[in-house]
Design a protein around this motif. Structure first.
Motif, short mmCIF file in Angstrom:
data_model
loop_
_atom_site.label_atom_id
_atom_site.label_comp_id
_atom_site.label_asym_id
_atom_site.label_seq_id
_atom_site.Cartn_x
_atom_site.Cartn_y
_atom_site.Cartn_z
N ASP A 205 -39.63 8.88 116.80
CA ASP A 205 -40.78 9.56 117.40
C ASP A 205 -41.92 9.77 116.41
OD1 ASP A 205 -39.56 11.42 115.81
OD2 ASP A 205 -39.14 12.86 117.42
N ALA A 206 -41.84 9.12 115.24
CA ALA A 206 -42.88 9.23 114.21
C ALA A 206 -43.17 10.68 113.85
CB ALA A 206 -44.17 8.53 114.68
N SER A 207 -42.14 11.49 113.78
CA SER A 207 -42.33 12.93 113.57
C SER A 207 -42.41 13.33 112.11
CB SER A 207 -41.19 13.69 114.24
OG SER A 207 -39.93 13.28 113.71
N HIS A 208 -42.21 12.39 111.19
CA HIS A 208 -42.28 12.74 109.76
C HIS A 208 -42.96 11.61 109.00
CE1 HIS A 208 -41.21 15.06 106.23
NE2 HIS A 208 -40.72 13.97 105.66
N VAL A 209 -43.65 11.98 107.92
CA VAL A 209 -44.36 10.99 107.12
C VAL A 209 -44.31 11.40 105.66
CG1 VAL A 209 -46.59 12.13 107.46
CG2 VAL A 209 -46.54 9.70 106.84
N GLU B 7 -50.35 10.07 114.94
CA GLU B 7 -51.62 9.36 114.95
C GLU B 7 -51.73 8.41 113.75
OE1 GLU B 7 -54.55 9.48 117.28
OE2 GLU B 7 -52.60 9.71 118.23
N GLN B 8 -51.17 8.78 112.63
CA GLN B 8 -51.16 7.88 111.48
C GLN B 8 -50.38 6.61 111.82
OE1 GLN B 8 -49.65 10.28 108.23
NE2 GLN B 8 -51.49 11.59 108.20
N PHE C 60 -48.51 22.85 102.62
CA PHE C 60 -48.69 21.64 103.41
C PHE C 60 -47.58 21.48 104.41
CE2 PHE C 60 -50.66 20.92 99.31
CZ PHE C 60 -51.86 20.29 99.62
N ASP C 61 -47.90 20.79 105.54
CA ASP C 61 -46.83 20.18 106.31
C ASP C 61 -46.86 18.69 105.96
OD1 ASP C 61 -48.86 19.00 107.83
OD2 ASP C 61 -48.61 20.36 109.52
N CYS C 62 -46.00 17.89 106.56
CA CYS C 62 -45.83 16.52 106.08
C CYS C 62 -47.11 15.70 106.20
CB CYS C 62 -44.67 15.84 106.79
SG CYS C 62 -44.91 15.51 108.56
N SER D 254 -43.03 14.08 99.62
CA SER D 254 -43.20 14.59 100.98
C SER D 254 -43.08 16.10 101.02
CB SER D 254 -42.15 13.98 101.93
OG SER D 254 -40.86 14.51 101.66
N ALA D 255 -43.62 16.66 102.11
CA ALA D 255 -43.39 18.07 102.43
C ALA D 255 -42.30 18.04 103.49
CB ALA D 255 -44.66 18.70 102.97
N PRO D 256 -41.07 18.39 103.13
CA PRO D 256 -39.92 18.10 104.00
C PRO D 256 -39.79 18.97 105.25
CG PRO D 256 -39.20 19.24 102.03
CD PRO D 256 -40.66 18.96 101.84
#
Length: 344
Positions: free
Chosen positions: A303-307, A279-280, A256-258, A318-320
């Motif tokens: 920048d909402a780059s991680h979730v 988008e989330q 997975f990615d995050c 999470s997938a870090p």
């Protein structure tokens, strides 16, 4: 913990050499060579962050193409159905006309004169005209619908071609992502074991410090501890993925990615959400941090780059990043942008 490498000649030379190789590999603007582990760590964080941002953009482009391909397939199916209906209606109208011709159908006024029951003749003539007019109206409507659908399909196909061209452009970004990740992995692999342990210790200390600061605000006394049935399913699905590797662009079942992890966790709960973290954040309902509950998604960085998915007790799954596996970590260990609720 943050002693410089200048006091250690061989370590300084090693870090500098790695920095030069790193700069050449990813073709970045010249930067000052890192001479401390802290600077090496900053370079690694920058590389992984840039890779994650680029990954999100690539995933978004891929999602748009997939969605448009589905729209074009649907429109083409509708065009086919409309044209088949038009063919059937035209054939039926032709058959009716031929039957009337073979039956020697007479004009309505002649039928009226010759009929023993003029009222019956008028009714028959009226019904015949209504049937003919109704059939023609249906044929005209279906023909119009078919033309409109073909026009919509052509337009959708043009959009699809542009999106595919954009995705081909994004293939260049894919190469950049892979180069960034490869460079970061090489930089890490060439560090001595003691240096890697020290980097891990830095990461752990910073994460714990950030978590302690976050917890000191009293936030855990405000957030929810129970969730809905869907939220529970999402958390349970995410928990089953612990230990699986991070792979950029992956959404299971083996890696997975995050955002691949969070979108699949909620899909397992029966809720479809956007594929990327950006988008989330943009499309899902925002929830105050103090109102979040297990199953909600925490979006990180400006920048909402991680979730990650919140699981309660101040922790996330999470997938870090590349080189790491899906794991449980402190929710406040990174810069929180906000919280979204998929099922709101």
């Amino acid at each position: 913990m943050r002693r410089t490498l200048r006091a250690h000649g061989r370590r300084t030379a090693g870090v500098a050499a790695l920095a030069l190789a790193l700069t050449a590999t990813v073709q970045q603007p010249a930067r000052a060579e890192p001479t401390t582990l802290a600077e090496v760590r900053a370079a690694l964080q920058r590389l992984y962050h840039d890779a994650e941002v680029a990954t999100d953009k690539y995933n978004a482009a891929d999602v748009k193409v997939t969605r448009q391909e589905k729209r074009v397939r649907t429109l083409r199916a509708q065009v086919g159905a409309a044209e088949r209906r038009l063919t059937r209606l035209t054939a039926l109208a032709g058959a009716a006309a031929r039957a009337q011709y073979r039956g020697g159908g007479l004009p309505a006024e002649v039928q009226f004169v010759l009929s023993d029951d003029p009222r019956h003749a008028l009714e028959n003539a009226s019904l015949a005209r209504q049937a003919q007019q109704g059939t023609q109206l249906v044929i005209t409507a279906v023909a119009t619908t078919s033309r409109n659908l073909r026009a919509d399909t052509d337009e959708a196909s043009d959009v699809l071609n542009r999106l595919r061209a954009n995705r081909r452009t994004m293939d260049t970004e894919r190469e950049k992502i892979e180069k960034h990740i490869a460079a970061a992995k090489r930089l890490e692999s060439r560090l001595a074991a003691s240096q890697r342990r020290e980097l891990d210790a830095m990461d752990t200390k910073d994460a714990n410090d950030a978590q302690a600061k976050w917890v000191s605000t009293g936030i855990l006394g405000k957030v929810g501890t129970t969730t809905t049935a869907a939220g529970k399913k999402a958390v349970e699905h995410a928990a089953k993925q612990i230990g699986k590797p991070y792979v950029w662009g992956a959404e299971g079942p083996d890696a997975f990615d995050c955002s691949g992890l969070t979108s699949q966790a909620w899909l397992a709960a029966g809720v479809v959400i956007p594929r990327t973290s950006e988008e989330q954040w943009r499309r899902l309902p925002h929830i105050p941090v103090e109102s979040m509950r297990p199953g909600d998604l925490i979006i990180y960085f400006s920048d909402a780059s991680h979730v990650a998915i919140y699981i309660g007790n101040g922790e996330i799954i999470s997938a870090p990043r590349p080189g790491r596996n899906v794991y449980i970590s402190p929710a406040g260990s990174m810069e929180i942008l906000g919280v979204v609720r998929p099922e709101a």
